[in-house]
Scaffold this motif. Sequence first.
Motif, short mmCIF file in Angstrom:
data_model
loop_
_atom_site.label_atom_id
_atom_site.label_comp_id
_atom_site.label_asym_id
_atom_site.label_seq_id
_atom_site.Cartn_x
_atom_site.Cartn_y
_atom_site.Cartn_z
N UNK A 7 0.82 -1.21 0.00
CA UNK A 7 0.00 0.00 0.00
C UNK A 7 0.86 1.27 0.00
N UNK A 8 2.11 1.15 -0.47
CA UNK A 8 3.01 2.30 -0.51
C UNK A 8 3.13 2.84 -1.93
N UNK A 9 3.17 4.18 -2.04
CA UNK A 9 3.29 4.81 -3.33
C UNK A 9 4.73 4.83 -3.83
N UNK A 14 2.38 6.45 2.13
CA UNK A 14 1.31 5.47 2.23
C UNK A 14 0.11 5.92 1.42
N UNK A 15 -0.39 5.06 0.54
CA UNK A 15 -1.55 5.40 -0.28
C UNK A 15 -2.85 5.22 0.49
N UNK A 16 -2.82 4.33 1.48
CA UNK A 16 -3.95 4.16 2.41
C UNK A 16 -3.36 4.09 3.81
N UNK A 88 2.78 9.80 5.67
CA UNK A 88 1.36 9.85 5.35
C UNK A 88 1.13 10.37 3.93
N UNK A 89 -0.04 10.08 3.41
CA UNK A 89 -0.43 10.47 2.05
C UNK A 89 -0.28 11.99 1.88
N UNK A 243 -10.13 10.01 0.57
CA UNK A 243 -10.31 8.61 0.94
C UNK A 243 -9.37 8.23 2.08
N UNK A 244 -8.14 8.70 2.03
CA UNK A 244 -7.15 8.42 3.08
C UNK A 244 -7.65 8.94 4.43
#
Length: 436
Positions: A7-9, A14-16, A88-89, A243-244
Amino acid sequence: MSVVSNQMGPEGAAMTPSGYNIKKCAIAAVGSSNSLDITNIVTSLSFVESLYSPTVICRISIQDSANLVEDFPLIGQEKIHIILERKDFSDDADPKRIELRLMVTEYPLYGKDEQKPNVSAITLNAISEHAYVMSLNEVNRSFDGPLLDEIEKLLTENGVKDIEKLGDGITAAKGIIPNQKSIRALEWFRSRTVNEPESPLYVYQTIDGKVHLKFYSDLISQKVYGKYEDNRFFSHNPQSLDDYKQRARRLLNCASNLRFGKLFQSQAGAYASSMETIDIATKTASTKDYGYNIEEMPRIGNQPFTAEAKISDKSLNEKYDARTSRVSLNSLAYGADSKNTNQLRASYEQKNRSFTECLETMTHEVKIYGDYEFNPGKIVDITFPKSIDPQEKEDEEYIDKSMSGKYLVTAVTHTFTKGEYYINARVKRDSLGIEL
């Protein structure tokens, strides 16, 4: 199967909220420079924090296909070094970093897959280095002064460098620590330490490595760490900032223990109790009654019971014989100017116990997305919906006021497995959400 997050970009963010990054998970023999990075063979990693524990407990599951047990070898005297990072996102700040050094306590599980006999599954448990040392070291000395200072002294003597204190204690005594393990002496002092409102002290460690010395009345007066909602649906585009944020404040699951029956809490001394003492120095006996003061008692929500309900013409905070404690005193053991710890028990134990037992009024086991800073001792605000069809009651506020409100986080399990990071937490409240 590795524990690496999916779930990492591309830039490490973190994407979520379930995204994470394990920078290092290494195992080393005690007293040796021989270290092995096992990050790629870890299938599950979890950390348990509790308001009632002076150490973080770590549990690691390993899938071994390289004969690690024999070749390393594993003998039960290993150290674990773990570094976690997460950004964080869309956050320009530096990544949040967690670094822990632990000592293995046991290897409780070992087995082989019937379909893959050359692959072993191993589980190990580990605790913080200071807790490991305190479980072996024995202390035997006199003490004379504030008990909070003695607790801090025990911790620093055993290697704790990062201590965070909140509030001041009022209990001081003179006595001797009689050949006790340091970890038991710590609990002995903790159980007798109170602050001005006579609330209990908690000594606990969080995954950032800090050991906290904080009183209950100070914890419940903190600012709210975060607001969470019991809702199973999401309304924003996946992997967007909205969404995050929505996922970060959403309860994924919730199971509750509603102890609305007051019998057991009354028997434990939550609302009233009696303390009988005999002083062998002055040859006197006395009885002290304690009753919960609804108007003055610090608490998270509203009152825990109603004084209008009578049992044998008495309310719960007048039923002093619901719990009776007996303490033997020797008030002149160290002279007229010094108190011993039994005198502290006689003075403060009843109200101290009331704080502790009232906290069992309402408990929820919740699951949320991962958050390194969601730890025991934090105050959270949770919103629960009413048990009605919202389309049928559009004119009513769609919030269950009896369940919603502030809670104290008492235990947290951070779990990293199958590429995602989740938290299972226990939150408690010492009173009801509605006025009685």
